[in-house]
Write a protein that holds these residues in place. Structure first.
Motif, PDB file in Angstrom:
ATOM      1  N   ALA A 137       1.092  -0.111  -6.066  1.00  0.00           N
ATOM      2  CA  ALA A 137       0.146   0.453  -6.065  1.00  0.00           C
ATOM      3  C   ALA A 137      -0.404   0.380  -4.867  1.00  0.00           C
ATOM      4  O   ALA A 137      -0.734   1.043  -3.940  1.00  0.00           O
ATOM      5  CB  ALA A 137      -1.450   0.052  -6.868  1.00  0.00           C
ATOM      6  N   TYR A 138       0.241  -0.489  -4.356  1.00  0.00           N
ATOM      7  CA  TYR A 138       0.173  -1.860  -3.037  1.00  0.00           C
ATOM      8  C   TYR A 138       0.766  -1.185  -1.971  1.00  0.00           C
ATOM      9  O   TYR A 138       0.314  -0.397  -0.917  1.00  0.00           O
ATOM     10  CB  TYR A 138       0.354  -3.203  -2.722  1.00  0.00           C
ATOM     11  CG  TYR A 138       0.644  -3.720  -1.524  1.00  0.00           C
ATOM     12  CD1 TYR A 138      -0.661  -4.271  -1.479  1.00  0.00           C
ATOM     13  CD2 TYR A 138       1.301  -3.968  -0.731  1.00  0.00           C
ATOM     14  CE1 TYR A 138      -0.648  -4.801   0.182  1.00  0.00           C
ATOM     15  CE2 TYR A 138       1.520  -4.640   0.340  1.00  0.00           C
ATOM     16  CZ  TYR A 138       0.135  -4.873   0.638  1.00  0.00           C
ATOM     17  OH  TYR A 138       0.245  -5.339   2.319  1.00  0.00           O
ATOM     18  N   SER A 140       2.072   1.891  -2.068  1.00  0.00           N
ATOM     19  CA  SER A 140       1.576   3.617  -1.718  1.00  0.00           C
ATOM     20  C   SER A 140       0.267   3.735  -1.366  1.00  0.00           C
ATOM     21  O   SER A 140       0.281   4.873  -0.852  1.00  0.00           O
ATOM     22  CB  SER A 140       2.154   4.078  -3.086  1.00  0.00           C
ATOM     23  OG  SER A 140       0.815   3.531  -3.846  1.00  0.00           O
ATOM     24  N   ALA A 141      -0.600   2.416  -0.976  1.00  0.00           N
ATOM     25  CA  ALA A 141      -1.709   2.739  -0.206  1.00  0.00           C
ATOM     26  C   ALA A 141      -1.345   2.576   0.930  1.00  0.00           C
ATOM     27  O   ALA A 141      -2.550   2.689   1.862  1.00  0.00           O
ATOM     28  CB  ALA A 141      -3.084   1.864  -1.166  1.00  0.00           C
ATOM     29  N   GLN A 142      -0.178   2.298   1.727  1.00  0.00           N
ATOM     30  CA  GLN A 142       0.038   1.744   3.199  1.00  0.00           C
ATOM     31  C   GLN A 142       0.306   2.347   4.259  1.00  0.00           C
ATOM     32  O   GLN A 142       0.563   3.991   3.582  1.00  0.00           O
ATOM     33  CB  GLN A 142       0.888   0.125   2.977  1.00  0.00           C
ATOM     34  CG  GLN A 142       0.702  -0.670   2.632  1.00  0.00           C
ATOM     35  CD  GLN A 142      -0.148  -1.179   2.426  1.00  0.00           C
ATOM     36  OE1 GLN A 142      -0.602  -1.669   3.452  1.00  0.00           O
ATOM     37  NE2 GLN A 142      -1.154  -2.140   1.700  1.00  0.00           N
TER      38      GLN A 142
END
Length: 174
Positions: A137-138, A140-142
């Motif tokens: 989640a961390y 893939s959001a970057q």
């Protein structure tokens, strides 16, 4: 017998950025194994050899022309590996195929039977199943978007603790 692999290394600024991603993977998600090697794109996966002289690899580098490598965002292999995504390119695929063939013909290095999927690993091996969803989640959001010109490949040697660059071979093809 010593353990080696052959890879493309990015310039120092991208090395620092990808190393920072690896450091985040360690600090936030407990996955630090990827820090044992410099950020790289594997061309020939780890192999064992009792050789100490791989200077013939320059012959393979002499056949290569520099080419652009594009990095974009993050991707994953299953639920255990997170990496900086390397966009597919004919030049990169050709480089890997030619080098794999050269390695087999010259040194007897068995080619990897898996399809070539270039990437720069950020977290793997010690990334637990429990930590994976939050880590994915961390990352893939970057957003991450860089390019560099590959003008050499490197031979890396395992030290017993991690990987170090043993030699670099500049592309001189025209």
């Amino acid at each position: 017998m010593q353990l080696y692999f052959v890879a493309l290394l990015s310039p120092a600024d991208i090395q620092r950025e990808v190393t920072a991603f690896k450091q985040t993977a360690l600090e936030r998600f407990g996955s630090g194994h990827a820090l044992r090697s410099p950020p790289h794109i594997t061309l020939i996966p780890p192999f064992r050899s009792d050789r100490t002289d791989f200077t013939a690899l320059q012959t393979a580098a002499d056949r290569q022309v520099p080419f652009v490598v594009s990095l974009r965002d993050f991707a994953r292999f299953g639920r255990r590996v997170i990496f900086v995504n390397v966009l597919p390119s004919e030049f990169l695929s050709d480089c890997q195929q030619q080098l794999a063939e050269f390695g087999y013909q010259t040194y007897g290095i068995e080619p990897d039977r898996r399809p070539f999927h270039p990437h720069m690993t950020v977290a793997f091996r010690d990334l637990t199943q429990a930590a994976f969803p939050e880590a994915w989640a961390y990352f893939s959001a970057q957003q991450y978007d860089r390019t560099f010109t590959a003008d050499a490949f490197a031979l890396l040697r395992h030290t017993g603790q991690g990987w170090e660059v043993a030699n670099q071979f500049m592309f001189t093809g025209v």
